[in-house]
Design a protein around this motif. Sequence first.
Motif, short mmCIF file in Angstrom:
data_model
loop_
_atom_site.label_atom_id
_atom_site.label_comp_id
_atom_site.label_asym_id
_atom_site.label_seq_id
_atom_site.Cartn_x
_atom_site.Cartn_y
_atom_site.Cartn_z
N LEU A 1 -2.08 11.81 8.09
CA LEU A 1 -1.07 10.80 7.79
C LEU A 1 -0.33 11.15 6.51
CD1 LEU A 1 -2.81 7.36 8.48
CD2 LEU A 1 -1.26 8.63 9.96
N SER A 2 0.98 11.00 6.54
CA SER A 2 1.79 11.17 5.34
C SER A 2 1.60 9.95 4.44
CB SER A 2 3.26 11.32 5.71
OG SER A 2 3.76 10.08 6.21
N PRO A 3 2.00 10.04 3.16
CA PRO A 3 1.89 8.86 2.29
C PRO A 3 2.60 7.62 2.86
CG PRO A 3 2.31 10.81 0.97
CD PRO A 3 2.43 11.24 2.41
N GLY B 1 -3.92 12.69 -4.19
CA GLY B 1 -3.38 12.96 -5.52
C GLY B 1 -3.52 11.82 -6.49
N ASP B 2 -3.88 10.61 -6.03
CA ASP B 2 -4.05 9.47 -6.94
C ASP B 2 -5.41 9.51 -7.60
OD1 ASP B 2 -1.58 8.53 -6.36
OD2 ASP B 2 -2.22 6.63 -5.47
N GLN C 1 -10.84 1.13 -12.06
CA GLN C 1 -10.53 2.24 -11.16
C GLN C 1 -9.77 1.79 -9.91
OE1 GLN C 1 -14.94 3.44 -11.40
NE2 GLN C 1 -13.91 5.36 -10.89
N ILE C 2 -9.45 0.48 -9.81
CA ILE C 2 -8.81 -0.05 -8.60
C ILE C 2 -7.45 -0.63 -8.96
CG2 ILE C 2 -9.02 -1.66 -6.66
CD1 ILE C 2 -12.03 -1.70 -7.22
N GLN C 3 -6.45 -0.27 -8.19
CA GLN C 3 -5.11 -0.84 -8.37
C GLN C 3 -4.76 -1.71 -7.16
OE1 GLN C 3 -2.24 2.33 -8.56
NE2 GLN C 3 -3.17 3.45 -6.85
N PRO C 4 -4.07 -2.83 -7.37
CA PRO C 4 -3.64 -3.66 -6.24
C PRO C 4 -2.67 -2.88 -5.35
CG PRO C 4 -3.39 -4.81 -8.34
CD PRO C 4 -3.64 -3.39 -8.66
N PHE C 5 -2.53 -3.34 -4.13
CA PHE C 5 -1.58 -2.72 -3.21
C PHE C 5 -0.17 -3.12 -3.63
CE2 PHE C 5 0.52 -2.92 1.13
CZ PHE C 5 0.77 -1.55 1.17
#
Length: 427
Positions: A111-113, A68-69, A29-33
Motif C-alpha cells: 500500500l502507498s501512503p 519512514g515515521d 510515541q503515538i500521534q493522533p490520526f
Amino acid sequence: MCASHLLNRWLRGTPGSEQQEMIQVCLEQIQPFSLNPRVTRNPGYSALKTSIRARGLDNPPVLTRRPGDEKYMLASGGNTRLAILNELWLETQDERYHRVCWPFRPWPEALSPRQGELQCLIGHLAESDLHNGLMFIERAEGIVHLRDLYREAGIACLTQQALAEQLTRDGYPVSQSQISRMLQTVDWLLPCIPNALYGGLTRKVIDRLLALRSVAEQVWIKLTPPERQPEFAGLFSTALATFNGEPEGVVPQLVQDELLGEMSCRSGNSWNTLLAELTDGQCKRQALLGTPAEKILWPPPPEPGHITQPKLEPPGGHAIPGGPEPSPLVSAARSLCACWGLDTFIQPDDNAPAGFLLSPCDNFSHPSAQRCYQVLAALNGDTSTPMPALELLLSADYDNTQIQRMFQLISLCRQRRLREGHHDAFS
C-alpha cells in the motif's frame, strides 16, 4: 492484487492469520490520526473517562506506523481514548495511563501512503459510527476527504454512484443519495453556517435547507435572464449566513423568508410572486415545509387584488352557512386567541382600524389571555396600554425585510427562554 482488496484485508484482518501482535508503547510515541473525522468533543467523553480511570483501558485501539515515521498512529479509531489517556496521565502521573500494551497492525508493503491513509480514514469513520456516532457535517467532511484520497491513490471514482460503490466494497456502505446530500452540505451550507452545523444542526433541518436551495435556484433561473443566474449562489449565502449561530435558531421557514427577501430585492419580483413559484405544487411544498399543515411564518401583507377570502369557521370547525367571509386579519386574530376562548369577542368590521371590532371583556381565564386581548385591542387602535414595540412593527418606517428580521430575533429569544425554562424544570 488491487488496492481496494488490500484495503479490505487490512480493515478486517487476513483470514487464518495468527493472533494480532501486541506492543508496549508510551503516549509520547503515538500521534493522533491527522484526518480524524471527529472535530467536536465526543458526547460520551466524560463517561468513557470515568470508566478508564476506574478500570484502565480495556479496549486499546489498534496502532500502525507509516513507512519512514518515527511515531505510531491510530489505525482505525480511538482518538477519544488516546486524548483521555493523555489527560489522565497529566492529572495523575499514574504509569498505567502512560505506558499501555496496544495491538499493532503493520503497514502493508503493497500500500502507498495515500492508500494507507484511505484505510485509516475508513476505519475511523466506521469506528465512530459504532461509538456515539458523528455529526452529519463531520461524516460529510470525512466522505469528501475519502473522495480526494481515492483520487490521489489512483482509484477512479468519477461519479457519486462510483464513489458509493467503492466505499461499499471497502467496508463503509454509503448510498449515492447520502453522498449527494453530504457534498451539497459541505459546498452550500458549511461556508455560511459552520457554527450551527458543528453545534449539532439536525439532519432534518439540513435536508430542508438543501431542498429549499435547490427549488429556489430553479425559481431564480426561471425568472431572471441568463446573465444574472450565477448571482443566486451569492444571494443564498447572504441569506443563510444570517443564521450562523445556535442550531435552534436555524428555522427553515425563517431562512425561506430571508431568502425570498434577497431574491425580491435583487430581481425586482414581488415577495408573493416568488413565494407562489416556490410553493408551486404539493410535492415542492412537502419537500420544503414538511407536512402540508405547516404554515409560513410571518408572510408580508397580501398585495392588492391577490387576497383570498376564506370561509368563516367557528371554533368547532364547521362553516356558518350564509355567514360573512372575514378578512385574513379577522381569521388570524380569531385563530390567535381561540385557545383562550376570546375568538367570540371578535366581529368583522371593515371600518375598524384592524378590520374587526373587539367586544369588551373584564373576566380572563389567565393573565396571558388578558395580554392577548390587550394586543388585539392595541392593533385596533386602543392606546390605553403602552405597547411601543407593537407601534414600531405597525410603523411605515420599517419595511418587510426589517420586520422579518425583527420576528426572527423574537423567535430566537423565544427559543432561548423555552430552553431556559426546560433546563430550570429539570434542575
